[in-house]
Design a protein around this motif. Structure first.
Motif, short mmCIF file in Angstrom:
data_model
loop_
_atom_site.label_atom_id
_atom_site.label_comp_id
_atom_site.label_asym_id
_atom_site.label_seq_id
_atom_site.Cartn_x
_atom_site.Cartn_y
_atom_site.Cartn_z
N MET B 331 0.97 -1.20 0.10
CA MET B 331 -0.18 -0.05 0.06
C MET B 331 0.77 1.22 0.01
SD MET B 331 -3.03 -0.26 -0.33
CE MET B 331 -3.79 1.25 0.45
N GLY B 332 1.79 1.12 0.91
CA GLY B 332 2.57 2.76 0.92
C GLY B 332 1.63 3.62 1.49
N LYS B 333 2.26 4.84 1.60
CA LYS B 333 1.34 5.85 2.36
C LYS B 333 1.37 7.09 1.25
CE LYS B 333 1.42 8.51 6.81
NZ LYS B 333 2.21 8.67 7.74
N ILE B 334 0.03 7.45 1.30
CA ILE B 334 -0.19 8.63 0.26
C ILE B 334 -0.91 9.89 0.86
CG2 ILE B 334 -2.58 7.54 -0.35
CD1 ILE B 334 -2.19 8.18 -3.17
N LYS B 335 -0.43 10.87 0.27
CA LYS B 335 -1.41 12.28 0.79
C LYS B 335 -2.04 12.67 -0.65
CE LYS B 335 0.07 12.92 4.91
NZ LYS B 335 -1.09 13.23 6.14
N ILE B 336 -3.08 13.28 -0.39
CA ILE B 336 -3.96 13.68 -1.81
C ILE B 336 -4.55 15.07 -1.38
CG2 ILE B 336 -5.74 13.13 -3.36
CD1 ILE B 336 -5.80 10.21 -2.10
N SER B 337 -4.32 15.96 -2.17
CA SER B 337 -4.42 17.38 -1.78
C SER B 337 -6.19 17.29 -2.26
CB SER B 337 -3.88 18.16 -2.68
OG SER B 337 -4.11 18.04 -3.98
N GLU B 338 -6.63 18.58 -1.51
CA GLU B 338 -8.26 18.44 -1.83
C GLU B 338 -8.35 18.87 -3.21
OE1 GLU B 338 -9.48 21.29 1.37
OE2 GLU B 338 -10.84 19.61 2.16
N THR B 339 -9.56 18.62 -3.78
CA THR B 339 -10.03 18.92 -5.09
C THR B 339 -11.13 20.22 -4.86
OG1 THR B 339 -10.61 18.63 -7.20
CG2 THR B 339 -11.44 17.00 -5.28
N THR B 340 -12.02 20.61 -5.71
CA THR B 340 -12.84 21.55 -5.60
C THR B 340 -14.00 20.86 -4.69
OG1 THR B 340 -13.57 21.21 -7.81
CG2 THR B 340 -12.66 23.15 -7.28
N SER B 341 -14.90 21.74 -4.12
CA SER B 341 -15.75 21.09 -2.95
C SER B 341 -16.95 20.24 -3.75
CB SER B 341 -16.25 22.05 -2.05
OG SER B 341 -16.79 23.09 -2.72
N ASN B 342 -17.03 20.93 -4.94
CA ASN B 342 -18.48 20.39 -5.60
C ASN B 342 -18.29 18.98 -6.49
OD1 ASN B 342 -16.81 21.83 -7.66
ND2 ASN B 342 -18.68 22.63 -8.63
N GLN B 343 -17.08 18.67 -6.37
CA GLN B 343 -16.69 17.48 -7.15
C GLN B 343 -16.25 16.21 -6.16
OE1 GLN B 343 -13.58 18.12 -10.03
NE2 GLN B 343 -14.99 19.21 -11.44
N PHE B 344 -16.42 15.24 -6.83
CA PHE B 344 -16.13 13.95 -6.03
C PHE B 344 -14.79 13.59 -6.13
CE2 PHE B 344 -18.00 10.73 -3.56
CZ PHE B 344 -17.37 9.53 -3.64
N ASN B 345 -14.50 13.23 -5.08
CA ASN B 345 -12.79 12.98 -4.86
C ASN B 345 -12.79 11.56 -5.19
OD1 ASN B 345 -10.10 12.66 -4.59
ND2 ASN B 345 -10.13 14.22 -2.86
N TYR B 346 -12.31 11.19 -6.50
CA TYR B 346 -12.38 9.76 -7.07
C TYR B 346 -11.16 9.11 -6.36
CZ TYR B 346 -16.24 11.02 -9.83
OH TYR B 346 -17.54 11.44 -10.22
N ILE B 347 -9.82 9.73 -6.35
CA ILE B 347 -8.74 9.17 -6.06
C ILE B 347 -8.68 8.80 -4.50
CG2 ILE B 347 -6.06 9.38 -5.90
CD1 ILE B 347 -6.35 11.61 -8.00
N LYS B 348 -9.43 9.81 -3.65
CA LYS B 348 -9.55 9.21 -2.37
C LYS B 348 -10.34 8.04 -2.11
CE LYS B 348 -12.56 11.16 0.45
NZ LYS B 348 -13.54 12.23 1.00
N THR B 349 -11.50 7.86 -2.86
CA THR B 349 -12.19 7.00 -2.96
C THR B 349 -11.69 5.51 -3.27
OG1 THR B 349 -14.14 8.34 -3.68
CG2 THR B 349 -14.66 5.80 -3.62
N ALA B 350 -10.80 5.37 -3.96
CA ALA B 350 -9.86 4.45 -4.67
C ALA B 350 -9.00 3.76 -3.65
CB ALA B 350 -9.04 4.93 -5.83
N PHE B 351 -8.60 4.56 -2.55
CA PHE B 351 -7.83 4.06 -1.45
C PHE B 351 -8.79 4.09 -0.08
CE2 PHE B 351 -4.60 6.34 -4.21
CZ PHE B 351 -3.69 4.96 -4.16
N SER B 352 -9.90 4.43 -0.21
CA SER B 352 -10.53 4.31 0.91
C SER B 352 -12.21 4.08 0.35
CB SER B 352 -10.72 5.53 1.81
OG SER B 352 -11.70 5.52 2.70
N PRO B 353 -12.51 2.61 0.34
CA PRO B 353 -13.64 2.21 -0.19
C PRO B 353 -14.81 2.55 0.57
CG PRO B 353 -11.94 0.45 -0.28
CD PRO B 353 -11.43 1.46 0.41
N GLN B 354 -14.30 2.44 1.74
CA GLN B 354 -15.55 2.74 2.72
C GLN B 354 -15.70 4.47 2.90
OE1 GLN B 354 -14.43 0.52 6.05
NE2 GLN B 354 -15.33 -1.43 5.66
N VAL B 355 -16.58 4.91 2.13
CA VAL B 355 -16.69 6.39 2.24
C VAL B 355 -17.01 6.93 3.80
CG1 VAL B 355 -17.95 8.32 1.05
CG2 VAL B 355 -17.60 6.11 0.04
#
Lengths: 305, 690
Positions: B331-355
């Motif tokens: 897995m490693g360790k990842i940091k993802i910067s925020e995206t615009t609030s009106n959009q769904f953060n797909y990358i985050k979802t890829a690493f965190s299936p449980q929303v």
């Protein structure tokens, strides 16, 4: 006296018991009776005229002693010897200096008690043999000298003198002997009971004078076990009983030298006494003074040979 | 200039009062004892009294000299520079495999180990590890040879297969924690089933670490066996319900052909037994396919444990079991910067299936307003640079310089252009045209797993909008659009960090990639690749991460870090999760730090996790030397070949240094003086008189 006899005698005597006996008279009896029991056979020959043995005549012998009857039968000149025909004069000198009051920590009796017991025993012994005896205390001079006698009353008088404690600072034994020489009868026995501290050279001269009078000296040198062995352990402050002087010392350091000096002194004393034909006996206060009685008997018997 | 190492012992000089008091007490008794006459004393005493007084004073002086000398000897005086530091450190690795119990050489090797442990002292501490599939350590470096020998006697017998490549790495890491000139690893093994030629010494031994190999003579070894040489997981990514393929390498050291059965067990998978045949003196790989136990199991991208057992037909049953960790996805360790609030953060979802998992969100999302520790981050994904604080850009650049990996999701705005311009990437235009991918670099590690699971889905992804960029020549295109524009670019940053540029935004207006099944595996493979890059970088710097190496301690020991914070201890468990021994605990350091034990309020024994790079220079031992090691005489020291100085020079230099650091042994002289004074005192002093 043979060792076996001494051991035998010692079975009847105990220094502890001797010390506990109530009076000097009883102590004397205890010693004398114990001594006699140990010997089994009485050494007393008494004053009765009793044949002892013959010996061949030697030039110089008195003609009175020749048994002419034997000469008549055998043509030989023989002399008939008899036991104790004459009473012996015995002079007892007892050292009454302060040093005689010394008593070691482990000893049962002081030198004084031991000495007076011995003196009393001797006097009793002498009285039983009908020997004339007298006793004088020795301090700076000869004290209260009485003529020798074998009477019971004389014995009691002398015994009462011994009931005093020694309080004289010094003992001038040579002077006392010198004084004795003026009053002593010839061919007497002089018994000196002392620890013999002092200058031996002066004493030697006086002894020669005594020997000149054909008197035989017997020296009973009474010493405590502590004096003989110097058995102190810790560093001590010793005070001299006679002079009162004090001395700090470490016993282990001085012991060797002390014993050397003491032994040299004793040897010298013995030599001096022997040189004048006297007898010397070292008495340890932890052992009953039976040897002393034996020594007297020995000297007396030699005297009548 | 004479100095004292332990001046506290000078407190013992107060004992000088004892002989003085004794002297004063014994000197003069106060109570006079009457004595008959001092006639015989006065003459002798005058002479001896002075002598005695001198003796008393001499004895007092000797007694005082004895006490003073002993006190000063314990205070350890020295001239010049004092050195009580460790001269040499040794790690002894005992092969804990079953074959070590062979009667022919067991005693020989055992005595060798005991002899090595017997040479331990405070300047030459040692550590011992029993090597099986893992390494069981005695704790830390110790100078107590009795403790070491006792520990060794109770732990040396094992029934497992030994894995020396891991053990040597650990041994080296242990040696790095101790600061001394001479470092040595002593390997005591019967040389059975160890593929020595394949142990990578080049990476294991650093300059200055010696290797000593103690093996029995060839004629002592009665047998040769088949053994499991290694295993690896073929499936790079395993979906729920998917098979797990494991590649097992078996080697045959016999002079004849051999056959047998391999049995593989793994967590959550059905046990599989598979026959194998192997020619004489050869190595073969066998793939074992494991079926999952349940049908509707959730995706678990975590490692699982497996055990491989091998029963060969023509073999004795020893050293035939091996345990391992299978890591389908690292897995490693990842940091993802925020995206615009009106959009769904797909990358985050890829690493965190449980929303709904808020904790997971917090862990991987950052906005740059607060300082974030990027030290341990394997992949940093920058989605919308406008939302990042300006000061954070500098922090990101530093992270990149240190060898970090950044993925930039392309966006046609000033901030992104400015950021990319720094790396000579220029956004020239935005193309609003639907397109698909025409090229994917399947040789690249991110995409190579897809060749095995046959995915055509990559070419069905629609991209409605993408950027046209120009990149430096060293940029590597991983994926390309139909019109020839790069879709994903990998760019080296001065040979250390890497920048990945995705030339399209990740929202529903720009692509439908997120709806495809290849989306989620891509990001996980991407992270795994970034994680491996970080790891490689670390290895390149020879910073072997020993932060996960467990330290075994007894249950009455407490461990604290340098800030006096107590660390958690866990009971030691075996591969099946069973507690081995209630009295033994392990501490797994997670952070580089200096730790220390505390036992019954007495502090002792420090150990350091992850030492500085200075101590970790690369050493290279070429393979010819390794072959030589195999055949050398026992107990011979093997110098590092590529060292700049020859062995003799090194030895001469070390001896010279050791002379320089050794203090002159004044304490010995003082002890001799004390002894002499004591003897003199006994001779002179009269116990009763003085």
């Amino acid at each position: 006296m043979p060792n076996s006899v001494e051991q035998n005698i010692n079975e009847f005597l105990d220094i502890e018991i001797l010390n506990k006996l109530p009076s000097l008279d009883v102590k004397a009896r205890y010693l004398v009776e114990g001594f006699l029991k140990g010997l089994h056979k009485s050494p007393f020959r008494g004053s009765s005229v009793e044949f002892k043995e013959y010996r061949s005549y030697q030039p110089g012998d008195s003609l009175k002693l020749i048994d002419w009857k034997v000469y008549g039968r055998t043509d030989r000149l023989n002399i008939r010897l008899r036991d104790d025909e004459t009473n012996m004069n015995v002079y007892l000198l007892l050292d009454s200096s302060a040093s005689m009051s010394y008593k070691g920590e482990k000893s049962a009796m002081s030198k004084w008690d031991y000495s007076i017991s011995l003196a009393a025993a001797l006097m009793l012994f002498l009285m039983k043999q009908n020997d004339a005896f007298t006793l004088s205390l020795v301090a700076n001079h000869l004290k209260d000298f009485l003529r020798p006698s074998s009477k019971r009353s004389h014995f009691n008088t002398l015994l009462s003198r011994l009931c005093l404690q020694p309080n004289d600072q010094n003992c001038d034994l040579p002077k006392a002997i010198s004084e004795l020489c003026g009053v002593v009868r010839r061919r007497s026995i002089v018994i000196i009971i002392s620890d013999f501290y002092g200058d031996l050279k002066v004493l030697n001269n006086q002894l020669k004078e005594l020997a000149y009078l054909n008197c035989e000296p017997i020296f009973f040198n009474v010493m405590d076990n502590s004096e003989l062995n110097f058995d102190f352990d810790e560093p001590v402050l010793l005070s001299d009983l006679e002079s009162g002087s004090k001395l700090h010392l470490s016993p282990e350091v001085v012991r060797k030298k002390y014993l050397e000096n003491l032994n040299a002194h004793l040897l010298e004393l013995e030599r001096i006494v022997s040189s004048v034909g006297g007898e010397y006996l070292l008495l340890n206060t932890s052992i009953p003074p039976l040897k002393a009685l034996g020594k007297y008997l020995y000297v007396r018997s030699e005297k009548f040979k | 200039m004479i100095q004292l190492a332990y001046s506290i012992f000078l407190g013992g000089l107060t004992l000088l009062t004892i002989p003085i008091i004794l002297h004063l007490l014994k000197n003069k008794p106060s109570q006079p004892i009457p004595f008959a006459s001092l006639q015989f004393l006065t003459s002798s005493i005058i002479k001896s009294q002075k002598k005695n007084r001198l003796k008393k004073r001499l004895v007092l002086l000797l007694r005082m000299l004895t006490i003073t000398s002993i006190c000063f000897a314990f205070a350890w005086p020295y001239i010049g520079k004092f050195s009580n530091e460790v001269q040499s450190a040794k790690v002894i690795l005992w092969d804990g495999s079953y074959s070590m119990q062979a009667d022919n050489y067991n005693q020989f090797l055992y005595k060798s180990a005991i002899k090595n442990l017997g040479a331990v002292n405070y300047q030459n501490p040692a550590m011992i590890g029993i090597v099986t599939d893992n390494v069981k350590w005695n704790g830390s470096f110790s100078s107590n040879k009795l403790t070491l020998q006792r520990w060794f006697e109770t732990n040396y017998q094992g029934n497992f297969t030994s894995d020396f490549s891991f053990a040597l790495a650990q041994a080296e890491a242990k040696l790095k924690t101790i600061n001394c000139k001479n470092k040595k690893i002593v390997v005591i093994t019967d040389h059975q089933k160890i593929p020595w030629e394949k142990v990578n010494y080049d990476k294991l031994l650093e300059d200055g670490i010696k290797l000593e190999l103690v093996t029995p003579e060839d004629d002592m070894i009665p047998f040769k066996n088949c053994y499991i040489e290694g295993l690896s997981c073929v499936s790079a990514f395993v979906k729920s319900g998917q098979d797990l393929v494991i590649d097992v390498k078996v080697a045959n050291l016999n002079d004849s052909n051999n056959s047998g059965v391999i049995t593989v067990k793994a967590d959550n998978y059905k046990e599989v037994s598979q026959r194998f045949k192997i020619p004489k003196k050869s190595t073969h790989s066998y793939q074992v396919v494991l079926k999952p136990l349940g049908k509707n199991r959730e995706l678990k991208p975590l490692s699982c444990s497996a055990s491989i057992e091998m029963y060969s037909d023509d073999d004795i049953g020893v050293d035939n079991k091996r345990y391992c960790w299978i890591k389908p996805v690292s897995m490693g360790k990842i940091k993802i910067s925020e995206t615009t609030s009106n959009q769904f953060n797909y990358i985050k979802t890829a690493f965190s299936p449980q929303v709904n998992s808020l904790k997971e969100e917090k862990k991987i999302i950052f906005d740059g307003r607060q300082k974030t520790n990027l030290e341990k981050v394997d992949l940093l994904v920058l989605q919308d640079l406008r939302l990042l604080h300006s000061s954070y850009i500098q922090q990101v650049k530093k992270y990149l310089k240190r060898g970090g990996n950044i993925a930039v999701v392309g966006k046609n705005d000033e901030e992104t252009k400015k950021f990319l311009n720094f790396f000579n990437i220029k956004i020239s235009d935005e193309i609003n045209k639907t397109t698909q991918l025409s090229f994917i670099d399947y040789d690249h590690k991110i995409f190579s797993p897809y060749t095995k699971i046959k995915s055509d889905e990559w070419y069905t992804i629609n991209f409605f909008n993408h950027l046209k960029v120009s990149h430096p020549k060293n940029g590597k295109i991983l994926a390309e659009f139909l019109d020839g524009d790069p879709a994903i670019i990998e760019l080296d940053y001065y040979g250390k960090g890497k920048i990945f540029l995705i030339t399209f935004e990740l929202n529903r207006e720009t692509t439908d990639w997120m709806t495809k099944t290849v989306f989620l595996p891509f990001w996980r493979e991407f992270l795994s690749y970034a994680h491996d890059l970080i790891k490689v970088n670390k290895v390149a710097q020879n910073e072997i991460d020993c932060s996960n190496v467990p330290v075994l301690v007894s249950n009455n020991v407490k461990i604290f870090n340098s800030k006096n914070e107590e660390q958690k201890l866990a009971p030691v468990k075996n591969i099946f999760g069973e507690v081995k021994n209630n009295k033994q605990y392990q501490f797994i350091p997670q952070v580089s730090n200096c730790y220390y034990h505390k036992d019954n309020n007495e502090t002792f024994d420090y150990f350091v996790v992850n030492p500085s790079i200075k101590e970790s220079k690369n050493a290279i031992i070429n393979k010819t030397l390794v072959k030589k090691i195999k055949g050398i005489a026992r107990n011979a020291d093997m110098p590092v070949k590529n060292s700049r100085e020859s062995t003799q020079e090194l030895v001469a230099k070390r001896e010279k240094n050791s002379d320089k650091h050794n203090s002159y042994p004044i304490w010995r002289i003082l002890l001799i003086i004390a002894l002499a004074a004591m003897v003199l005192e006994i001779l002179i002093a009269n116990r009763t008189a003085l």
